[in-house]
Write an enzyme that holds these catalytic residues in place. Structure first.
Site, PDB file in Angstrom:
ATOM      1  N   SER A   1       0.833  -1.193   0.000  1.00 44.07           N
ATOM      2  CA  SER A   1       0.000   0.000   0.000  1.00 44.07           C
ATOM      3  C   SER A   1       0.879   1.259   0.000  1.00 44.07           C
ATOM      4  CB  SER A   1      -0.950  -0.039   1.198  1.00 44.07           C
ATOM      5  OG  SER A   1      -1.921   0.966   1.108  1.00 44.07           O
TER       6      SER A   1
ATOM      7  N   ASP B   1      -9.513  -2.535  -5.922  1.00 40.78           N
ATOM      8  CA  ASP B   1      -8.910  -1.892  -4.761  1.00 40.78           C
ATOM      9  C   ASP B   1      -9.676  -0.635  -4.372  1.00 40.78           C
ATOM     10  OD1 ASP B   1      -7.114  -0.755  -2.867  1.00 40.78           O
ATOM     11  OD2 ASP B   1      -5.420  -1.721  -3.866  1.00 40.78           O
TER      12      ASP B   1
ATOM     13  N   HIS C   1      -7.168  -5.572  -1.266  1.00 37.77           N
ATOM     14  CA  HIS C   1      -6.026  -4.735  -0.930  1.00 37.77           C
ATOM     15  C   HIS C   1      -5.099  -5.374   0.105  1.00 37.77           C
ATOM     16  CE1 HIS C   1      -3.912  -0.881  -0.589  1.00 37.77           C
ATOM     17  NE2 HIS C   1      -3.964  -1.023   0.723  1.00 37.77           N
TER      18      HIS C   1
END
Length: 453
Positions: free
Chosen positions: A162, A402, A430
């Site tokens: 991320s 996502d 995610h």
């Protein structure tokens, strides 16, 4: 880059097969003022080494945690540890500056360390963005690997989850000489100067997740409305002194983009609706659960610097809040008058000015947050020309659905970066690095081999 100064090092064995080495380093707070007399901060990291190969000088992977503003978990509890050990690596979990044990930031530390005025405090916080984090990483790398005989052995590999992928991309823009290879999972940053384009896309994705939620739990349309009405009419105080307003309750949708997130919110809605109808109030246990599901007070960088991760030479000016006016389905006050059959939507990973009223710790920094939203000279994070000319092997997992990193913007960035291979899937979410570690990392290591069909 000057090496970080190692201040302490302690090793011990856990689970019989993993050795943990805990280290503290000292680095400059501000690398532009790195003279000996300048303020220093401490950076903490845990290296996990397979005991059976402890003396083999294994190549190092640096793990970059998502966020911004979150610390790393203990290596023994992260499924990535065993995977990379099996691939012949040791792995360093580094708490980014301001998180975990790396001079963690609280509201009080901002007010005490940041200077006497709001403008000074905002500028002090601006030193905790990706550009400073990468400098910390390079200083630590120099300390750990800088004296290694072979040049290639002085480099390390990155895994960025991320926001960790955003940091990795900045790393590629500024210090590619320190990198052997890069892996990112759900972490291709949009190459924008301002957050508006990002939040326009993310609001659409959050709408999609709300549609999934209410299709799965149609009974929650009324139950959510009943809860929001109750919260609007009452003044509910959470255990730590925060305000549970309708808008804060709707922030539970932040988890909609993770495995099980939708089900978790439904459990809270079910319990809240039941308690209101049965007792006319919410229990301490439920209030505690809601508070624990919202980490902004304990990870305030996640709130106060969030929009700045999309800023290059431009202010954010509360981007997500301004764009909220185009999406009335997230606003309870506008939706309250509509028919009960119309659902009120939960919000996602967005930061709003009112959070610095509703959250206890954030409340202390409301003027500082306002100042940060107006900063317009944020440093450039991504050098597009350097990214195009990149030669470091990059392998990225990009998730079609996502909710936190928009697929179209991520894919656009991926096509710009040189020597870049992508694993694109609509079958993972995610948090796949944690929930489906072996599957996603196996795909990325296949790409790493650069075998063309």
């Amino acid at each position: 880059m000057t090496a970080a100064e190692l201040k302490s090092e302690v090793g011990y064995v856990v689970s019989g097969d993993i050795k943990i080495i805990e280290r503290f380093w000292e680095v400059p707070l501000n690398y532009e003022q790195a003279e000996a007399s300048s303020e220093k901060i401490r950076i903490f990291g845990r290296t996990a080494v397979p005991v059976a190969k402890e003396k083999d000088n294994l190549p190092t992977i640096l793990y970059l945690q998502g966020g911004p503003g979150f610390e790393c978990q203990n290596p023994k509890s992260h499924p990535l540890t065993h995977f990379v050990h099996d691939k012949g690596y040791q792995i360093l979990y580094l708490d980014q500056r301001g998180t975990g044990l790396s001079n963690p930031i609280s509201a009080d530390t901002v007010l005490e360390k940041g200077g006497s005025g709001v403008a000074q405090q905002a500028r002090w916080l601006s030193l905790f963005r990706a550009n400073s984090i990468v400098k910390d990483c390079e200083a630590v790398r120099e300390n750990l690997l800088g004296s290694t005989e072979k040049e290639e052995d002085r480099k390390w590999t990155l895994i960025g989850q991320s926001y960790g992928g955003f940091i990795a991309t900045h790393y590629l823009s500024t210090h590619p000489e320190g990198l052997k290879e890069v892996f990112t999972t759900g972490g291709m940053p949009p190459l924008v100067d301002h957050p508006d384009e990002v939040y326009k896309a993310l609001y659409e994705k959050v709408i999609e997740r709300n549609e999934v939620y209410y299709k799965k739990f149609p009974q929650d349309t009324k139950q959510v409305r009943d809860i929001l009405k109750y919260l609007h009419e009452q003044q509910i105080t959470l255990p730590n002194g925060g305000h549970l307003t309708p808008r804060r309750f709707l922030q539970l949708g932040l988890s909609f983009g993770t495995v099980g997130g939708i089900d978790g919110v439904h459990d809270i809605v079910l319990r809240a609706a039941s308690e209101i109808s049965t007792y006319g109030k919410l229990s301490y246990k439920l209030l505690q659960t809601i508070e624990q599901n919202q980490s902004f007070d304990g990870n305030l960088i996640y709130a106060i610097l969030h929009e700045s991760i999309y800023c290059q030479k431009a202010p954010s000016v509360w981007s997500a809040n301004r764009l909220l006016s185009e999406n009335e389905m997230f606003n309870y006050e506008l939706m309250a008058a509509k028919d009960e059959s119309v659902p009120v939507y939960f919000t996602g990973e967005m930061i709003y000015p009112w959070m610095f009223t509703d959250y206890t710790e954030l409340r202390k920094l409301k003027p500082v947050a306002e100042e940060i939203a107006q900063i317009g000279d944020w440093p450039i994070l991504y050098d597009v020309d350097k990214l195009k000319a990149n030669t470091v092997p990059v392998n990225s997992a990009i998730y079609v659905d996502d909710m936190y990193v928009d697929f179209d913007l991520a894919h656009k960035t991926a096509k710009i970066i040189g020597n870049h291979k992508t694993f694109i899937t609509s079958a993972m979410m995610h948090d796949a690095l944690r929930t489906r570690t072996s599957e996603v990392m196996t795909e990325l290591f296949k790409l790493s081999k650069r075998v063309e069909n």
